[in-house]
Design a protein around this motif. Structure first.
Motif, mmCIF file in Angstrom:
data_model
loop_
_atom_site.group_PDB
_atom_site.id
_atom_site.type_symbol
_atom_site.label_atom_id
_atom_site.label_comp_id
_atom_site.label_asym_id
_atom_site.label_seq_id
_atom_site.Cartn_x
_atom_site.Cartn_y
_atom_site.Cartn_z
ATOM 1 N N THR A 54 -6.278 -16.094 10.493
ATOM 2 C CA THR A 54 -7.565 -16.754 10.735
ATOM 3 C C THR A 54 -7.687 -18.026 9.897
ATOM 4 O OG1 THR A 54 -8.632 -14.623 11.209
ATOM 5 C CG2 THR A 54 -10.073 -16.471 10.626
ATOM 6 N N ALA A 55 -7.268 -17.946 8.622
ATOM 7 C CA ALA A 55 -7.314 -19.129 7.755
ATOM 8 C C ALA A 55 -6.356 -20.204 8.250
ATOM 9 C CB ALA A 55 -6.965 -18.729 6.319
ATOM 10 N N ALA A 56 -5.159 -19.800 8.714
ATOM 11 C CA ALA A 56 -4.189 -20.769 9.219
ATOM 12 C C ALA A 56 -4.707 -21.457 10.477
ATOM 13 C CB ALA A 56 -2.865 -20.066 9.504
ATOM 14 N N LYS A 57 -5.373 -20.703 11.336
ATOM 15 C CA LYS A 57 -5.946 -21.305 12.546
ATOM 16 C C LYS A 57 -7.026 -22.310 12.178
ATOM 17 C CE LYS A 57 -5.011 -17.522 15.788
ATOM 18 N NZ LYS A 57 -5.596 -16.446 16.637
ATOM 19 N N ALA A 58 -7.836 -21.985 11.174
ATOM 20 C CA ALA A 58 -8.889 -22.904 10.746
ATOM 21 C C ALA A 58 -8.321 -24.201 10.203
ATOM 22 C CB ALA A 58 -9.770 -22.236 9.692
ATOM 23 N N ALA A 59 -7.117 -24.123 9.643
ATOM 24 C CA ALA A 59 -6.458 -25.318 9.084
ATOM 25 C C ALA A 59 -5.514 -25.975 10.080
ATOM 26 C CB ALA A 59 -5.690 -24.932 7.822
ATOM 27 N N GLU A 60 -5.567 -25.529 11.347
ATOM 28 C CA GLU A 60 -4.673 -26.058 12.383
ATOM 29 C C GLU A 60 -3.205 -25.893 11.995
ATOM 30 O OE1 GLU A 60 -5.594 -26.978 15.284
ATOM 31 O OE2 GLU A 60 -7.766 -26.974 14.934
ATOM 32 N N ALA A 61 -2.898 -24.767 11.309
ATOM 33 C CA ALA A 61 -1.520 -24.533 10.869
ATOM 34 C C ALA A 61 -0.841 -23.411 11.647
ATOM 35 C CB ALA A 61 -1.511 -24.192 9.376
ATOM 36 N N HIS A 62 -1.615 -22.601 12.350
ATOM 37 C CA HIS A 62 -1.055 -21.405 12.997
ATOM 38 C C HIS A 62 0.012 -21.763 14.024
ATOM 39 C CE1 HIS A 62 -0.836 -17.344 14.542
ATOM 40 N NE2 HIS A 62 -1.125 -17.783 15.756
ATOM 41 N N GLU A 63 -0.226 -22.791 14.792
ATOM 42 C CA GLU A 63 0.711 -23.141 15.873
ATOM 43 C C GLU A 63 2.079 -23.523 15.326
ATOM 44 O OE1 GLU A 63 0.302 -22.784 19.055
ATOM 45 O OE2 GLU A 63 -1.755 -22.039 18.807
ATOM 46 N N ASP A 89 -1.620 -36.974 4.595
ATOM 47 C CA ASP A 89 -0.228 -36.913 5.042
ATOM 48 C C ASP A 89 -0.075 -36.452 6.479
ATOM 49 O OD1 ASP A 89 0.850 -37.846 2.730
ATOM 50 O OD2 ASP A 89 1.202 -35.875 1.843
ATOM 51 N N VAL A 90 -1.132 -36.539 7.271
ATOM 52 C CA VAL A 90 -1.027 -36.088 8.659
ATOM 53 C C VAL A 90 -1.272 -37.265 9.597
ATOM 54 C CG1 VAL A 90 -1.751 -33.746 8.093
ATOM 55 C CG2 VAL A 90 -3.474 -35.414 8.746
ATOM 56 N N ASP A 91 -0.779 -37.121 10.822
ATOM 57 C CA ASP A 91 -0.988 -38.174 11.804
ATOM 58 C C ASP A 91 -2.422 -38.130 12.313
ATOM 59 O OD1 ASP A 91 -1.146 -36.315 14.136
ATOM 60 O OD2 ASP A 91 0.932 -35.911 13.550
ATOM 61 N N THR A 92 -2.783 -39.142 13.088
ATOM 62 C CA THR A 92 -4.167 -39.287 13.530
ATOM 63 C C THR A 92 -4.623 -38.107 14.376
ATOM 64 O OG1 THR A 92 -3.871 -41.679 13.521
ATOM 65 C CG2 THR A 92 -5.772 -40.822 14.711
ATOM 66 N N GLU A 93 -3.742 -37.639 15.272
ATOM 67 C CA GLU A 93 -4.106 -36.532 16.155
ATOM 68 C C GLU A 93 -4.337 -35.242 15.366
ATOM 69 O OE1 GLU A 93 -1.221 -34.623 19.003
ATOM 70 O OE2 GLU A 93 -2.480 -35.707 20.445
ATOM 71 N N THR A 94 -3.401 -34.945 14.445
ATOM 72 C CA THR A 94 -3.554 -33.746 13.612
ATOM 73 C C THR A 94 -4.764 -33.878 12.709
ATOM 74 O OG1 THR A 94 -1.155 -33.444 13.635
ATOM 75 C CG2 THR A 94 -2.398 -32.240 11.976
ATOM 76 N N GLU A 95 -5.011 -35.108 12.219
ATOM 77 C CA GLU A 95 -6.175 -35.329 11.369
ATOM 78 C C GLU A 95 -7.456 -34.994 12.117
ATOM 79 O OE1 GLU A 95 -7.775 -38.854 8.480
ATOM 80 O OE2 GLU A 95 -7.254 -39.412 10.531
ATOM 81 N N MET A 96 -7.510 -35.353 13.399
ATOM 82 C CA MET A 96 -8.690 -35.049 14.203
ATOM 83 C C MET A 96 -8.899 -33.540 14.321
ATOM 84 S SD MET A 96 -9.450 -33.898 17.539
ATOM 85 C CE MET A 96 -8.019 -34.386 18.514
ATOM 86 N N LEU A 97 -7.784 -32.800 14.541
ATOM 87 C CA LEU A 97 -7.892 -31.346 14.669
ATOM 88 C C LEU A 97 -8.306 -30.704 13.347
ATOM 89 C CD1 LEU A 97 -4.687 -30.699 16.821
ATOM 90 C CD2 LEU A 97 -7.063 -30.693 17.614
ATOM 91 N N ILE A 98 -7.665 -31.165 12.237
ATOM 92 C CA ILE A 98 -8.012 -30.620 10.929
ATOM 93 C C ILE A 98 -9.456 -30.960 10.580
ATOM 94 C CG2 ILE A 98 -7.531 -30.735 8.456
ATOM 95 C CD1 ILE A 98 -4.629 -31.166 9.106
ATOM 96 N N GLN A 99 -9.881 -32.185 10.878
ATOM 97 C CA GLN A 99 -11.233 -32.605 10.553
ATOM 98 C C GLN A 99 -12.259 -31.741 11.274
ATOM 99 O OE1 GLN A 99 -11.667 -35.042 8.196
ATOM 100 N NE2 GLN A 99 -13.747 -34.251 8.187
ATOM 101 N N ARG A 100 -11.929 -31.362 12.524
ATOM 102 C CA ARG A 100 -12.830 -30.486 13.263
ATOM 103 C C ARG A 100 -12.962 -29.125 12.569
ATOM 104 N NH1 ARG A 100 -11.055 -28.504 19.136
ATOM 105 N NH2 ARG A 100 -9.547 -27.476 17.786
ATOM 106 N N VAL A 133 -0.970 -26.043 5.153
ATOM 107 C CA VAL A 133 -0.822 -24.767 4.446
ATOM 108 C C VAL A 133 -1.754 -24.730 3.239
ATOM 109 C CG1 VAL A 133 0.755 -23.365 3.056
ATOM 110 C CG2 VAL A 133 1.544 -24.332 5.224
ATOM 111 N N ALA A 134 -1.868 -25.855 2.523
ATOM 112 C CA ALA A 134 -2.760 -25.911 1.361
ATOM 113 C C ALA A 134 -4.214 -25.760 1.781
ATOM 114 C CB ALA A 134 -2.561 -27.220 0.606
ATOM 115 N N ILE A 135 -4.578 -26.348 2.922
ATOM 116 C CA ILE A 135 -5.948 -26.193 3.416
ATOM 117 C C ILE A 135 -6.199 -24.743 3.808
ATOM 118 C CG2 ILE A 135 -7.523 -26.838 5.272
ATOM 119 C CD1 ILE A 135 -6.217 -29.625 5.239
ATOM 120 N N ALA A 136 -5.195 -24.103 4.437
ATOM 121 C CA ALA A 136 -5.335 -22.684 4.791
ATOM 122 C C ALA A 136 -5.533 -21.831 3.547
ATOM 123 C CB ALA A 136 -4.099 -22.224 5.568
#
Length: 671
Positions: free
Chosen positions: A516-525, A574-585, A553-556
């Motif tokens: 659940t924490a990894a999904k919240a940090a967009e890391a699960h995938e 250290d993330v690209d724009t697309e990943t940043e958008m997902l993490i920011q959400r 992983v650190a955010i998770a």
């Protein structure tokens, strides 16, 4: 980049100078719990050495009593047996001596085994306790300590210096016991056999004592220098291995090899000075010890041949006694020669103990009062009340290392007319519980320092920081930091699996909570696509993952901790724009009901913050919402214009100030 003057830069010199009687402290503080094993070692060593002396004396008895005319019972007064039990015939006496010699070897072997067990157990237990206690002490020191010490130096104390203790605690103490027993025992036996010839055999002892005293005085400072130089070599190697990527990309392998060769040569020179003194001392000591053997042989042999003592010597000397003297004197030569080795091991251990206790005696500046109250976070309201801070007051030099010590982003150069050089200068602001506060500003404004003060990585010099009305200096550090989650711009991962890194600090979390924490940090995938999923090993410092993956992983990890207050220091740098958008959400969902502090250079990531604080030169120069600050046409709107590519529209004053700030940052980095 300037090279460090390794000869003058000994980070533990001040601590070492304050340590008194390091070896006595080592033995009493850490050896006391293991008195049984060391007592077994000492007693067994004494008995083993005493039994080692027995064969030569029994041989003398056999020669003088069995093959000569001496009375057998009078030759063995040390045997605690009734005289009636001693054999009367020559062949019986011969068998008695043979059995006694055999028994001395058997029991001697047993006591040697017990001696080895005792001293090895003693040394290993102390070594283990010292290493763990030193590490525990070190990791609880303030960040300012680590800012002024190199990792290699601290590794040298934890590894090389602690390991150096083993040789003395085991081999050194064993040799010292053997030396004492052999010298005292042999001396007593020689005086009992023939006091006059004993004076000849022991004549070199005072000379050896004086010679050894001189050696100790000369070798002690040299070993201290050797232990220090080992730490410098380790620091250089650790520093280079940690930056191997920069070395390769900069094509500076030759340059770094030269620097390693330089510190290695200085270690060689320092160590060779100690070696040169040692290799001159030991042969000279052995030569002096051998004089006693030669004199014994010459005087005793002449005595036997002539039947009367030469010169002032009187009485007769029996053949068996002469043989015993020769054997004992030969046994005495080696222990006397080994005396220098014992001193050598002791001085090495003492030099290492000074560094160990110098580290353990280091006092932290942050108070950790016993019995401090546990912080109670209800609303999560934070108040900065006229807070000021400067690193120089905490013994920390300026450096550009963001994560290990004060960074250029944390540091402000002197303004015109300002001499106190404060990094944070009288800032005050309030944050309501559940609000998101963003800190922005140019490099060197002090943004990271503001949040390090909240975490109590440093204590404020003036003013106070309160959480729900509680001064953070009056609550326990562990409860304060347990209430916070921190994600930095360089996310450190430990060697281990992905799951172990996510659960770090939340060790009892279930797999469901981890996912659940990894999904919240967009890391699960991306974790699922790794070879072993959550069990994939990330390598040293997470080197097998990309920078963006490490950050997620650190955010998770922070999400799993479920903190009352969340601190994000460039958490998506250290993330690209697309990943940043997902993490920011995901971050928006995470921060919805908790107090959050965020530092960002990409202003787009914090434009929805409830409150934005704009820092410049350690002061808050603007505050408000994104729309309000854009309308002010101040520093924030100019920074926004830079990121929007509107450079031509920026005022000349802003560009000149940016140039001055950049020049100051370069000066600080060079210094």
């Amino acid at each position: 980049m300037q090279d460090v003057d390794w000869e003058k830069d000994d980070p533990f010199e001040d601590q070492r100078d304050q340590v008194e009687s390091p070896m006595r402290r080592l033995l009493f503080e850490y050896g006391r719990p293991y008195w049984f094993s060391v007592t077994v070692g000492l007693i067994s060593s004494v008995l083993a050495r005493a039994l080692d002396l027995l064969p030569a004396l029994l041989l003398a008895v056999a020669i003088d009593a069995i093959f000569g005319d001496a009375v057998f019972a009078e030759q063995v007064p040390f045997v605690i047996l009734p005289e009636a039990w001693l054999p009367a015939t020559a062949d019986g006496q011969f068998r008695f001596v043979a059995i006694a010699i055999a028994a001395s070897f058997v029991f001697g072997a047993l006591f040697h085994w017990l001696r080895n067990w005792g001293f090895n157990a003693f040394s290993q237990e102390i070594q283990h306790d010292v290493r763990t206690a030193t590490y525990d002490k070190m990791q609880r020191l303030d960040m300012e300590f680590f800012a002024s010490k190199q990792t290699g130096e601290m590794m040298s104390v934890l590894s090389n210096d602690v390991n150096q203790l083993e040789r003395f605690l085991n081999e050194g103490m064993n040799s010292a016991t053997r030396l004492i027993v052999m010298v005292v025992g042999i001396s007593a036996l020689l005086f009992w056999l023939n006091p006059q010839l004993a004076l000849v055999s022991l004549a070199p002892v005072p000379l050896i004592a004086g010679f050894t005293y001189i050696f100790v005085k000369k070798i002690q400072p040299k070993y201290a220098a050797v232990r220090s130089s080992v730490g410098k070599v380790n620091s250089r190697l650790e520093n280079n291995l940690g930056g191997i990527g920069v070395i390769k990309s900069s094509n500076t392998e030759t340059y770094e090899s030269d620097r390693v060769e330089d510190v290695s040569r200085k270690y060689y020179d320092t160590n060779w000075e100690a070696i040169w003194l040692r290799i001159r001392f030991f042969p000279a000591l052995q030569l002096i010890s051998g004089i006693g053997f030669v004199l014994t042989f010459a005087v005793g042999g002449y005595w036997i041949f002539t039947g009367s003592g030469p010169g002032p010597f009187t009485g007769t000397l029996q053949t068996g006694t002469f043989v015993a003297f020769i054997l004992y004197t030969q046994q005495l030569v080696w222990p006397m020669a080994q005396f220098g080795q014992v001193i050598n091991m002791y001085q090495r251990a003492a030099a290492s103990s000074e560094r160990i206790f110098g580290l353990m005696d280091e006092e932290g500046r942050i108070e950790r009062e016993k019995g401090a109250e546990v912080i109670e976070v209800s609303e999560g309201a934070v108040e900065y009340d006229d807070v000021s801070f400067t690193y120089e007051d905490h013994g920390v030099s300026r450096t550009a290392d963001e994560n290990e010590s004060p960074s250029s982003d944390d540091q402000r150069d002197e303004r015109d007319g300002d001499t106190d050089n404060k990094i944070i200068d009288g800032i005050s602001f309030d944050v309501d519980g559940g609000e998101t506060v963003a800190l922005v500003g140019p490099t060197g404004a002090g943004k990271s320092t503001v949040l390090k003060l909240l975490l109590r990585l440093y204590d404020v010099d003036e003013g106070a920081i309160r959480i729900d009305g509680q001064d953070i200096r009056e609550v326990s550090l562990s409860s304060l930091r347990q209430s916070m989650g921190y994600v930095g711009q360089e996310s450190f991962l430990f060697y281990g699996s992905v799951e172990e890194n996510i659960t770090y600090g939340s060790f009892d979390a279930s797999r469901e909570e981890i996912v659940t924490a990894a999904k919240a940090a967009e890391a699960h995938e991306f974790i699922q696509n790794l070879p072993d999923g959550y069990d994939t090993m990330v390598g040293e410092r997470g080197v097998k993952l990309s920078g963006g993956q490490r950050q997620r992983v650190a955010i998770a990890r922070a999400v799993l901790k479920d903190p009352d207050i969340l601190v994000l220091d460039e958490a998506t740098s250290d993330v690209d724009t697309e990943t940043e958008m997902l993490i920011q959400r995901s971050i928006d969902e995470l921060t919805e009901d908790r107090t959050t502090f965020a530092i960002a250079h990409r202003l787009s990531t914090i434009k929805d913050a409830d409150q934005i604080l704009v820092l410049e030169d350690g002061r808050i120069v603007e505050r408000g919402s994104h729309e309000q600050l854009l309308g002010n046409d101040g520093l924030y709107s100019h920074l926004w214009g830079v990121q929007a590519g509107e450079i031509d529209e920026l005022p000349q004053e802003f560009i000149e100030r940016a140039q001055r700030r950049q020049a100051r940052t370069e000066v600080e980095t060079d210094n």
